[in-house]
Design a protein around this motif. Structure first.
Motif, PDB file in Angstrom:
ATOM      1  N   VAL A  33      -7.009   4.281  -6.476  1.00  0.00           N
ATOM      2  CA  VAL A  33      -7.265   2.854  -6.712  1.00  0.00           C
ATOM      3  C   VAL A  33      -8.769   2.633  -6.834  1.00  0.00           C
ATOM      4  N   LEU A  66      -6.661  -5.580   2.839  1.00  0.00           N
ATOM      5  CA  LEU A  66      -7.019  -4.902   1.591  1.00  0.00           C
ATOM      6  C   LEU A  66      -8.523  -4.676   1.492  1.00  0.00           C
ATOM      7  N   VAL A  87       0.954  -7.257  -5.533  1.00  0.00           N
ATOM      8  CA  VAL A  87      -0.400  -6.737  -5.654  1.00  0.00           C
ATOM      9  C   VAL A  87      -0.544  -6.029  -6.998  1.00  0.00           C
ATOM     10  N   SER A 141      -5.164 -10.211   2.577  1.00  0.00           N
ATOM     11  CA  SER A 141      -6.462 -10.040   1.903  1.00  0.00           C
ATOM     12  C   SER A 141      -7.463  -9.306   2.786  1.00  0.00           C
ATOM     13  N   HIS A 152     -10.478  -9.443  -4.299  1.00  0.00           N
ATOM     14  CA  HIS A 152      -9.541  -9.669  -5.396  1.00  0.00           C
ATOM     15  C   HIS A 152      -9.392 -11.144  -5.723  1.00  0.00           C
ATOM     16  N   VAL A 161      -3.244  -3.481  -8.899  1.00  0.00           N
ATOM     17  CA  VAL A 161      -4.433  -2.649  -8.727  1.00  0.00           C
ATOM     18  C   VAL A 161      -4.752  -1.921 -10.024  1.00  0.00           C
ATOM     19  N   GLY A 167     -11.697  -3.880  -2.687  1.00  0.00           N
ATOM     20  CA  GLY A 167     -10.554  -4.626  -2.177  1.00  0.00           C
ATOM     21  C   GLY A 167     -10.667  -6.128  -2.346  1.00  0.00           C
ATOM     22  N   VAL A 190      -3.853 -10.528  -6.033  1.00  0.00           N
ATOM     23  CA  VAL A 190      -2.822 -10.642  -5.008  1.00  0.00           C
ATOM     24  C   VAL A 190      -2.165 -12.002  -5.183  1.00  0.00           C
ATOM     25  N   LEU A 216       0.829  -1.210   0.000  1.00  0.00           N
ATOM     26  CA  LEU A 216       0.000   0.000   0.000  1.00  0.00           C
ATOM     27  C   LEU A 216       0.862   1.258   0.000  1.00  0.00           C
ATOM     28  N   ASP A 240      -9.805  -0.650  -7.962  1.00  0.00           N
ATOM     29  CA  ASP A 240     -10.001  -2.085  -7.809  1.00  0.00           C
ATOM     30  C   ASP A 240      -8.675  -2.757  -7.472  1.00  0.00           C
ATOM     31  N   VAL A 241      -8.707  -3.645  -6.478  1.00  0.00           N
ATOM     32  CA  VAL A 241      -7.578  -4.532  -6.245  1.00  0.00           C
ATOM     33  C   VAL A 241      -7.849  -5.750  -7.118  1.00  0.00           C
TER      34      VAL A 241
END
Length: 151
Positions: free
Chosen positions: A86, A116, A146, A113, A126, A148, A124, A92, A74, A88-89
């Motif tokens: 951001v 996030l 990660v 997770s 994902h 994004v 968050g 991961v 982050l 959308d994540v």
């Protein structure tokens, strides 16, 4: 609510970005995607713990270390594009140094997770891989990448 506001509400201050330890950059943009390099559980410039999950490192400690990796990711994201951009994540990928027979990699990476999802809400959630490894750089127990999407 913005991601930066959620961080404040959670009492989280992002750490300083850890300088690369080899020939790479902390993140790379491609279109509206940002890919972070692998982030390890550094705190104050040093690796918090070394060892393997299911060996020297307890799975609950592994979750804390995965969370630390996510905080470092982050920090990179915030420095590169600003955390509030951001949208959308996307993905991961968690790497877990695992003792023979250890199969709890998904639970370990849940430490990242969960964080996030708290920071980005529904954005968050994902796609994810949690991969067991024989060794990670410098003896780290966990490493995290990660991806994004940003506006």
């Amino acid at each position: 609510m913005t991601a930066s506001q959620r961080l404040i509400d959670l009492g989280i201050v992002l750490p300083a970005v850890v300088p690369p330890t080899a020939a790479y950059v902390p993140a790379k943009r491609a279109g509206n995607l940002l890919f972070t390099s692998g982030q390890m559980p550094y705190e104050d410039g040093r690796l918090q713990t070394v060892g393997k999950l299911g060996g020297e490192v307890d799975p609950l400690r592994g979750q804390e270390l995965a969370r630390a990796c996510a905080l470092n990711a982050l920090a990179v994201i915030d420095k590169e594009i600003g955390i509030d951009s951001v949208v959308d994540v996307v993905k991961v990928t968690g790497f877990v140094a695992s003792a023979e027979g250890f199969t709890g990699q998904p639970a370990v990476i849940n430490g990242a997770s969960t964080l996030l999802e708290k920071v980005f809400g529904d954005a968050g959630k994902h796609a994810r891989s949690a991969i067991g490894m024989a060794e990670l750089p410098m003896g780290a127990p966990v490493e995290l990448e990660v991806i994004v999407a940003f506006a």
